[in-house]
Design an enzyme around this catalytic site. Structure first.
Site, PDB file in Angstrom:
ATOM      1  N   LYS A 135       5.937 -15.933  -5.401  1.00  0.00           N
ATOM      2  CA  LYS A 135       5.280 -14.802  -4.786  1.00  0.00           C
ATOM      3  C   LYS A 135       5.643 -14.339  -3.594  1.00  0.00           C
ATOM      4  O   LYS A 135       5.279 -13.273  -3.292  1.00  0.00           O
ATOM      5  CB  LYS A 135       3.587 -15.137  -5.149  1.00  0.00           C
ATOM      6  CG  LYS A 135       3.317 -16.001  -4.114  1.00  0.00           C
ATOM      7  CD  LYS A 135       2.253 -15.314  -3.210  1.00  0.00           C
ATOM      8  CE  LYS A 135       1.970 -16.411  -1.694  1.00  0.00           C
ATOM      9  NZ  LYS A 135       2.569 -17.143  -1.531  1.00  0.00           N
ATOM     10  N   GLY A 151      -1.280 -19.759  -3.523  1.00  0.00           N
ATOM     11  CA  GLY A 151      -2.138 -20.472  -4.705  1.00  0.00           C
ATOM     12  C   GLY A 151      -2.718 -21.602  -4.457  1.00  0.00           C
ATOM     13  O   GLY A 151      -3.723 -22.060  -4.666  1.00  0.00           O
ATOM     14  N   LYS A 201       8.635 -18.652   2.123  1.00  0.00           N
ATOM     15  CA  LYS A 201       7.832 -17.631   3.100  1.00  0.00           C
ATOM     16  C   LYS A 201       8.656 -16.923   4.371  1.00  0.00           C
ATOM     17  O   LYS A 201       8.705 -16.002   4.440  1.00  0.00           O
ATOM     18  CB  LYS A 201       6.417 -18.302   3.764  1.00  0.00           C
ATOM     19  CG  LYS A 201       5.547 -18.818   2.652  1.00  0.00           C
ATOM     20  CD  LYS A 201       4.265 -19.528   3.239  1.00  0.00           C
ATOM     21  CE  LYS A 201       3.698 -20.563   2.039  1.00  0.00           C
ATOM     22  NZ  LYS A 201       3.595 -19.962   0.801  1.00  0.00           N
TER      23      LYS A 201
HETATM   24  N1  LIG Z   1       7.747 -26.094   8.987  1.00  0.00           N
HETATM   25  C1  LIG Z   1       6.500 -25.966   8.400  1.00  0.00           C
HETATM   26  N2  LIG Z   1       5.680 -25.512   9.200  1.00  0.00           N
HETATM   27  C2  LIG Z   1       4.364 -25.443   8.753  1.00  0.00           C
HETATM   28  N3  LIG Z   1       4.087 -25.796   7.432  1.00  0.00           N
HETATM   29  C3  LIG Z   1       4.888 -26.403   6.598  1.00  0.00           C
HETATM   30  C4  LIG Z   1       6.313 -26.458   7.262  1.00  0.00           C
HETATM   31  N4  LIG Z   1       6.974 -27.018   6.123  1.00  0.00           N
HETATM   32  C5  LIG Z   1       6.002 -27.079   5.235  1.00  0.00           C
HETATM   33  N5  LIG Z   1       5.056 -26.830   5.325  1.00  0.00           N
HETATM   34  C6  LIG Z   1       3.821 -26.980   4.437  1.00  0.00           C
HETATM   35  O1  LIG Z   1       3.983 -25.667   3.673  1.00  0.00           O
HETATM   36  C7  LIG Z   1       2.521 -25.449   3.338  1.00  0.00           C
HETATM   37  C8  LIG Z   1       2.641 -24.112   2.642  1.00  0.00           C
HETATM   38  O2  LIG Z   1       3.061 -24.018   1.551  1.00  0.00           O
HETATM   39  P1  LIG Z   1       2.408 -24.096   0.091  1.00  0.00           P
HETATM   40  O3  LIG Z   1       1.137 -24.639   0.157  1.00  0.00           O
HETATM   41  O4  LIG Z   1       3.175 -24.088  -0.962  1.00  0.00           O
HETATM   42  O5  LIG Z   1       1.915 -22.392  -0.002  1.00  0.00           O
HETATM   43  P2  LIG Z   1       0.911 -21.560  -0.590  1.00  0.00           P
HETATM   44  O6  LIG Z   1      -0.207 -21.285   0.350  1.00  0.00           O
HETATM   45  O7  LIG Z   1       1.923 -20.307  -0.865  1.00  0.00           O
HETATM   46  O8  LIG Z   1       0.589 -22.107  -1.883  1.00  0.00           O
HETATM   47  C9  LIG Z   1       1.747 -25.723   4.543  1.00  0.00           C
HETATM   48  O9  LIG Z   1       0.484 -25.439   4.452  1.00  0.00           O
HETATM   49  C10 LIG Z   1       2.325 -26.863   5.047  1.00  0.00           C
HETATM   50  O10 LIG Z   1       1.765 -27.931   4.619  1.00  0.00           O
HETATM   51  N1  LIG Z   2       3.905 -17.918  -7.834  1.00  0.00           N
HETATM   52  C1  LIG Z   2       3.775 -18.602  -6.578  1.00  0.00           C
HETATM   53  O1  LIG Z   2       4.912 -18.664  -5.682  1.00  0.00           O
HETATM   54  O2  LIG Z   2       2.734 -19.501  -6.589  1.00  0.00           O
HETATM   55  P1  LIG Z   2       2.240 -20.290  -5.399  1.00  0.00           P
HETATM   56  O3  LIG Z   2       2.163 -19.420  -4.080  1.00  0.00           O
HETATM   57  O4  LIG Z   2       0.851 -20.803  -5.696  1.00  0.00           O
HETATM   58  O5  LIG Z   2       3.161 -21.299  -5.060  1.00  0.00           O
END
Ligand SMILES: Nc1ncnc2c1ncn2[C@@H]1O[C@H](COP(=O)(O)OP(=O)(O)O)[C@@H](O)[C@H]1O
Ligand SMILES: NC(=O)OP(=O)(O)O
Length: 327
Positions: free
Chosen positions: A221, A18, A283
């Site tokens: 997700k 998201g 993830k």
């Molecule tokens: N160990 C790690 N290696 C790489 N990225 C990390 C790590 N820990 C945290 N992150 C952060 O997590 C982010 C991905 O999570 P998030 O933005 O919540 O995901 P999404 O794309 O599902 O919304 C990356 O862009 C980075 O900023």
């Molecule tokens: N539902 C959910 O996990 O959304 P994000 O990936 O945006 O955190």
């Protein structure tokens, strides 16, 4: 339908984040999100041209929080939106963005393939401890002062999110079953490019007689996509996000980008806190679950622009079963 659009071929679940849909400073701006989905669509269609069947899933953390906030602001005039309906709203709106962008990209390339978004419900346990221990960040990032004010004035639960600022957090129970699993499978089998399980699915419980009821939560997700990929016996679970690779020592001078992690390494690093809670950790956990259930499967984290390269093993972080020889 062309031969390329048959229900045969390797199946990949591609789970877009998201946050990855948002790049604009005004985080809630819809045109920016559509622009980003449009930029993702060619990479999905490249995979189809490479012979993959693709099931797109997506996050909704920021977007569901924006809907809840709009609802709060408008409460004096219109009735509030319950959280399960807010998740459903995000499935419709983000699904529409993917439907439109994928349909346009397929048309540009002369590929005849239907695209469909499935409103998807995900079964959770009403007794899940997550309901008394919220962890899922939603909505906008704030500074600590604004977050604490929102907690005091609006009753929000707030927490710091992976070094990126403060956010509202809500309950995020574990996904137990995907209610529309058979429908999704049938669509994939007939060659449809499916978008499903948005935001982890609309959280529902059952009363034991199969009667469903919505419940206030936002499911992760990545974990829901893993469940879906495992139950569909997918060949690959790919998680495009904000980074090309996973790192240890992320954001520190010792940062080291990783090409490959075995399941044991991934679990050990996760336990030692190497992956952001509520960001990278779910993830990694999702891919550990997927490749443990399907050791021949590909579990990859990368960014959207590198989907194709990551599948050719030129980049991304692959998580693999312990006994799988390193390439
Ligand atoms: N160990 C790690 N290696 C790489 N990225 C990390 C790590 N820990 C945290 N992150 C952060 O997590 C982010 C991905 O999570 P998030 O933005 O919540 O995901 P999404 O794309 O599902 O919304 C990356 O862009 C980075 O900023
Ligand atoms: N539902 C959910 O996990 O959304 P994000 O990936 O945006 O955190």
């Amino acid at each position: 339908m062309s031969a390329n659009a048959s229900g045969n071929g390797r199946l990949a679940v591609v789970a877009f984040g998201g946050n990855a849909l948002i790049t604009d400073n005004d985080h809630s701006a819809i045109p920016d999100q559509f622009h980003n989905v449009e930029a993702m669509a060619p990479h999905v269609v490249d995979m189809i041209e490479d012979g993959w069947r693709v099931l797109v899933t997506h996050g909704n953390g920021p977007q569901v929080g924006f809907i809840l906030r709009r609802s709060e602001l408008a409460m004096a005039e219109v009735a509030p939106v319950p959280m399960d309906y807010a998740v459903a709203d995000t499935q419709g709106a983000i699904g529409y963005m993917f439907n439109k962008a994928l349909t346009n990209e397929l048309r540009r390339r002369g590929l005849a393939r239907p695209v469909a978004t499935v409103v998807t419900q995900t079964l959770v346990d009403a007794a899940d401890p997550a309901f008394v221990n919220p962890t899922k960040p939603v909505g906008a990032f704030m500074d600590e002062g604004s977050a604490r004010r929102a907690a005091a004035e609006l009753g929000w639960t707030v927490a710091e999110d992976a070094g990126r600022g403060w956010r509202r957090i809500v309950a995020s129970p574990r996904p137990r079953a995907i209610v529309e699993l058979d429908t999704i499978r049938s669509l994939l089998d007939t060659g449809v490019l499916v978008v499903a399980c948005g935001g982890g699915g609309i959280p529902v419980t059952t009363n034991g007689q199969g009667e469903l009821a919505g419940i206030a939560a936002v499911i992760d997700k990545d974990l829901a996509s893993e469940l879906l990929a495992r139950q569909l016996r997918a060949d690959a679970l790919i998680i495009p996000t904000g980074v090309e690779k996973v790192a240890i020592g992320f954001g520190t001078p010792q940062q080291q980008w990783l090409d490959r992690l075995t399941v044991s390494q991934a679990v050990a690093y996760a336990e030692s806190g190497q992956f952001g809670e509520g960001s990278m950790r779910p993830k990694v956990e999702a891919l550990v679950g997927f490749v443990t259930a399907n050791p021949a499967g590909a579990g990859v984290i990368t960014d959207a622009a590198n989907l194709g390269r990551a599948l050719r093993r030129e980049t991304g972080t692959w998580i693999e079963a312990d006994d799988r020889p390193a390439l």
